[in-house]
Design a protein around this motif. Structure first.
Motif, PDB file in Angstrom:
ATOM      1  N   GLY A  56       0.794  -1.229   0.000  1.00 30.49           N
ATOM      2  CA  GLY A  56       0.000   0.000   0.000  1.00 30.49           C
ATOM      3  C   GLY A  56       0.823   1.274   0.000  1.00 30.49           C
ATOM      4  O   GLY A  56       0.284   2.370  -0.159  1.00 30.49           O
ATOM      5  N   LYS A 108       4.463   1.310  -4.106  1.00 29.18           N
ATOM      6  CA  LYS A 108       5.594   0.742  -4.867  1.00 29.18           C
ATOM      7  C   LYS A 108       5.222   0.422  -6.316  1.00 29.18           C
ATOM      8  O   LYS A 108       5.938   0.841  -7.239  1.00 29.18           O
ATOM      9  N   SER A 109       4.131  -0.281  -6.530  1.00 30.76           N
ATOM     10  CA  SER A 109       3.758  -0.672  -7.902  1.00 30.76           C
ATOM     11  C   SER A 109       3.446   0.560  -8.745  1.00 30.76           C
ATOM     12  O   SER A 109       3.847   0.638  -9.906  1.00 30.76           O
ATOM     13  N   SER A 165       7.095 -11.517 -11.541  1.00 39.54           N
ATOM     14  CA  SER A 165       7.289 -12.610 -10.586  1.00 39.54           C
ATOM     15  C   SER A 165       6.234 -13.694 -10.742  1.00 39.54           C
ATOM     16  O   SER A 165       5.176 -13.459 -11.329  1.00 39.54           O
ATOM     17  N   ARG A 194      -6.013 -10.225  -8.610  1.00 41.79           N
ATOM     18  CA  ARG A 194      -6.994  -9.194  -8.236  1.00 41.79           C
ATOM     19  C   ARG A 194      -7.747  -8.783  -9.496  1.00 41.79           C
ATOM     20  O   ARG A 194      -7.328  -9.125 -10.606  1.00 41.79           O
ATOM     21  N   GLU A 246      15.365 -15.968  -6.094  1.00 39.75           N
ATOM     22  CA  GLU A 246      14.962 -15.820  -4.700  1.00 39.75           C
ATOM     23  C   GLU A 246      13.474 -16.090  -4.655  1.00 39.75           C
ATOM     24  O   GLU A 246      12.773 -15.906  -5.652  1.00 39.75           O
ATOM     25  N   VAL A 295       5.064 -14.310   1.673  1.00 40.53           N
ATOM     26  CA  VAL A 295       4.680 -12.957   2.098  1.00 40.53           C
ATOM     27  C   VAL A 295       3.162 -12.918   2.265  1.00 40.53           C
ATOM     28  O   VAL A 295       2.430 -13.297   1.337  1.00 40.53           O
ATOM     29  N   HIS A 296       2.701 -12.467   3.414  1.00 43.59           N
ATOM     30  CA  HIS A 296       1.263 -12.369   3.724  1.00 43.59           C
ATOM     31  C   HIS A 296       0.538 -13.694   3.398  1.00 43.59           C
ATOM     32  O   HIS A 296      -0.579 -13.695   2.857  1.00 43.59           O
ATOM     33  N   THR A 323      11.196 -14.743  -7.932  1.00 46.05           N
ATOM     34  CA  THR A 323      11.775 -14.118  -9.130  1.00 46.05           C
ATOM     35  C   THR A 323      12.409 -15.195  -9.981  1.00 46.05           C
ATOM     36  O   THR A 323      13.358 -15.854  -9.540  1.00 46.05           O
ATOM     37  N   GLU A 335      10.395  -5.834  -8.116  1.00 49.65           N
ATOM     38  CA  GLU A 335       9.454  -5.289  -7.133  1.00 49.65           C
ATOM     39  C   GLU A 335       9.148  -6.421  -6.182  1.00 49.65           C
ATOM     40  O   GLU A 335       8.245  -7.228  -6.455  1.00 49.65           O
ATOM     41  N   ASP A 375       9.629  -8.273  -1.895  1.00 52.37           N
ATOM     42  CA  ASP A 375       9.587  -7.914  -0.481  1.00 52.37           C
ATOM     43  C   ASP A 375      11.012  -7.884   0.098  1.00 52.37           C
ATOM     44  O   ASP A 375      11.973  -8.227  -0.589  1.00 52.37           O
ATOM     45  N   GLY A 428      13.225 -11.112  -0.053  1.00 56.20           N
ATOM     46  CA  GLY A 428      13.782 -11.332  -1.383  1.00 56.20           C
ATOM     47  C   GLY A 428      14.903 -10.347  -1.679  1.00 56.20           C
ATOM     48  O   GLY A 428      15.937 -10.714  -2.246  1.00 56.20           O
ATOM     49  N   ARG A 482      -7.477   1.662  -2.486  1.00 56.26           N
ATOM     50  CA  ARG A 482      -7.162   0.808  -3.639  1.00 56.26           C
ATOM     51  C   ARG A 482      -8.337  -0.114  -3.936  1.00 56.26           C
ATOM     52  O   ARG A 482      -8.603  -0.456  -5.088  1.00 56.26           O
TER      53      ARG A 482
HETATM   54  N1  LIG Z   1      10.377 -12.135  -2.345  1.00 54.41           N
HETATM   55  C1  LIG Z   1       9.516 -11.768  -3.291  1.00 54.41           C
HETATM   56  N2  LIG Z   1       8.515 -10.931  -2.993  1.00 54.41           N
HETATM   57  C2  LIG Z   1       7.678 -10.569  -3.986  1.00 54.41           C
HETATM   58  C3  LIG Z   1       7.841 -11.012  -5.327  1.00 54.41           C
HETATM   59  N3  LIG Z   1       6.846 -10.471  -6.066  1.00 54.41           N
HETATM   60  C4  LIG Z   1       6.126  -9.693  -5.248  1.00 54.41           C
HETATM   61  N4  LIG Z   1       6.612  -9.749  -3.976  1.00 54.41           N
HETATM   62  C5  LIG Z   1       6.145  -9.027  -2.785  1.00 54.41           C
HETATM   63  O1  LIG Z   1       5.026  -9.642  -2.202  1.00 54.41           O
HETATM   64  C6  LIG Z   1       4.285  -8.662  -1.466  1.00 54.41           C
HETATM   65  C7  LIG Z   1       2.821  -8.770  -1.789  1.00 54.41           C
HETATM   66  O2  LIG Z   1       2.616  -8.395  -3.131  1.00 54.41           O
HETATM   67  P1  LIG Z   1       1.142  -8.247  -3.704  1.00 54.41           P
HETATM   68  O3  LIG Z   1       0.353  -9.459  -3.363  1.00 54.41           O
HETATM   69  O4  LIG Z   1       1.220  -7.867  -5.136  1.00 54.41           O
HETATM   70  O5  LIG Z   1       0.498  -7.086  -2.822  1.00 54.41           O
HETATM   71  P2  LIG Z   1       0.761  -5.512  -2.707  1.00 54.41           P
HETATM   72  O6  LIG Z   1       2.174  -5.297  -2.271  1.00 54.41           O
HETATM   73  O7  LIG Z   1      -0.235  -5.124  -1.664  1.00 54.41           O
HETATM   74  O8  LIG Z   1       0.455  -4.882  -4.031  1.00 54.41           O
HETATM   75  C8  LIG Z   1       4.900  -7.311  -1.834  1.00 54.41           C
HETATM   76  O9  LIG Z   1       5.780  -6.931  -0.795  1.00 54.41           O
HETATM   77  C9  LIG Z   1       5.655  -7.624  -3.091  1.00 54.41           C
HETATM   78  O10 LIG Z   1       6.747  -6.767  -3.265  1.00 54.41           O
HETATM   79  C10 LIG Z   1       8.926 -11.910  -5.606  1.00 54.41           C
HETATM   80  O11 LIG Z   1       9.151 -12.353  -6.728  1.00 54.41           O
HETATM   81  N5  LIG Z   1       9.721 -12.237  -4.561  1.00 54.41           N
END
Ligand SMILES: Nc1nc2c(ncn2[C@@H]2O[C@H](COP(=O)(O)OP(=O)(O)O)[C@@H](O)[C@H]2O)c(=O)[nH]1
Ligand SMILES: Nc1ncnc2c1ncn2[C@@H]1O[C@H](COP(=O)(O)OP(=O)(O)O)[C@@H](O)[C@H]1O
Length: 206
Positions: free
Chosen positions: A15, A18-19, A37, A44, A72, A76-77, A83, A101, A103, A106, A137
């Protein structure tokens, strides 16, 4: 691993923007490519397979991990994200600049593999604004937003491991900061390469 292309890694709590920032940066900079990724998360509303993510099942993701197909990956969540190795490697070796992009977990793995990678952390101006942005959003259920807000505290704490921290209060200001980081890195890397070449010697500068 040394590569001719520059590698930029952008991380942020969910939120923070970043994107949106990376998308705007890509529109301004034709020399930069984003790596798409793989994820086990469901798409969504407007997201397309192969554009925002490659959406795969848990089994397929596990098979890719086993086959060592990720540079890597991290959980996450509650979902897995990774990647993919071939796409990024080929582009960097071809001298193209790539942005990931991902976390913070990674990002720290990438720094081990590519010490020259530039790690950029995006911060929201406040916790209240972060929650507002997630709500505005309008893509996530309240419990998903709650999980992301709860995880944000720990994620923000990881900003100290990054090379740059950019506060995304005013979008255009943050975008300018991001462009400046990318531009500075290109100048720095080009200068380092030139210093290694015979150009300076020929000019009697070294
Ligand atoms: N380690 C890692 N994290 C990722 C990758 N792609 C996305 N993320 C991270 O996963 C988290 C969740 O992404 P997303 O579900 O798109 O939700 P958003 O960050 O709320 O838009 C974010 O911190 C992204 O940066 C990846 O390839 N590797
Ligand atoms: N500087 C900003 N001011 C206000 N809203 C913003 C700003 N940057 C991004 N947003 C909005 O915040 C929401 C989250 O942005 P997004 O880019 O999806 O975040 P992230 O990729 O970090 O999860 C989106 O609705 C986006 O339009």
């Amino acid at each position: 691993m040394e590569t001719p292309g520059n590698l930029f890694v952008v991380a942020a709590p969910s939120g923070a923007g970043k994107s949106s920032l990376v998308k705007a940066l890509l529109e301004l900079d034709s020399h930069l490519q984003v790596s798409v990724s793989h994820t086990t998360r469901s798409p969504r509303g407007q997201e397309q397979h192969g554009r925002e993510y490659w959406f795969v099942g848990k089994d397929e993701f596990a098979r890719m991990v086993e086959r060592n197909e990720f540079f890597e990956w991290a959980e996450v969540h509650g979902n897995r994200y990774g990647t993919s190795r071939p796409a990024v490697e080929a582009r960097l070796m071809a001298g193209e600049d790539v942005v990931l992009e991902i976390d913070y977990q990674g990002a720290l793995q990438i720094k081990q593999l590519f010490p020259h990678a530039v790690l950029i952390f995006i911060l929201p101006p406040s916790w209240g604004e972060l929650e507002q942005r997630l709500r505005r959003r309008g893509e996530d259920e309240p419990e998903v937003i709650a999980t992301r807000m709860a995880n944000a505290r720990h994620e923000v704490d990881q900003a100290r491991h990054f090379d740059y921290v950019i506060i995304n209060a005013l979008f255009e200001t943050a975008l300018f900061d991001l462009k400046t980081v990318v531009h500075s890195q290109r100048l720095k890397y080009a200068a380092q390469r030139r210093a290694k070449s015979s150009v300076f010697a020929a000019l009697n500068l070294v």
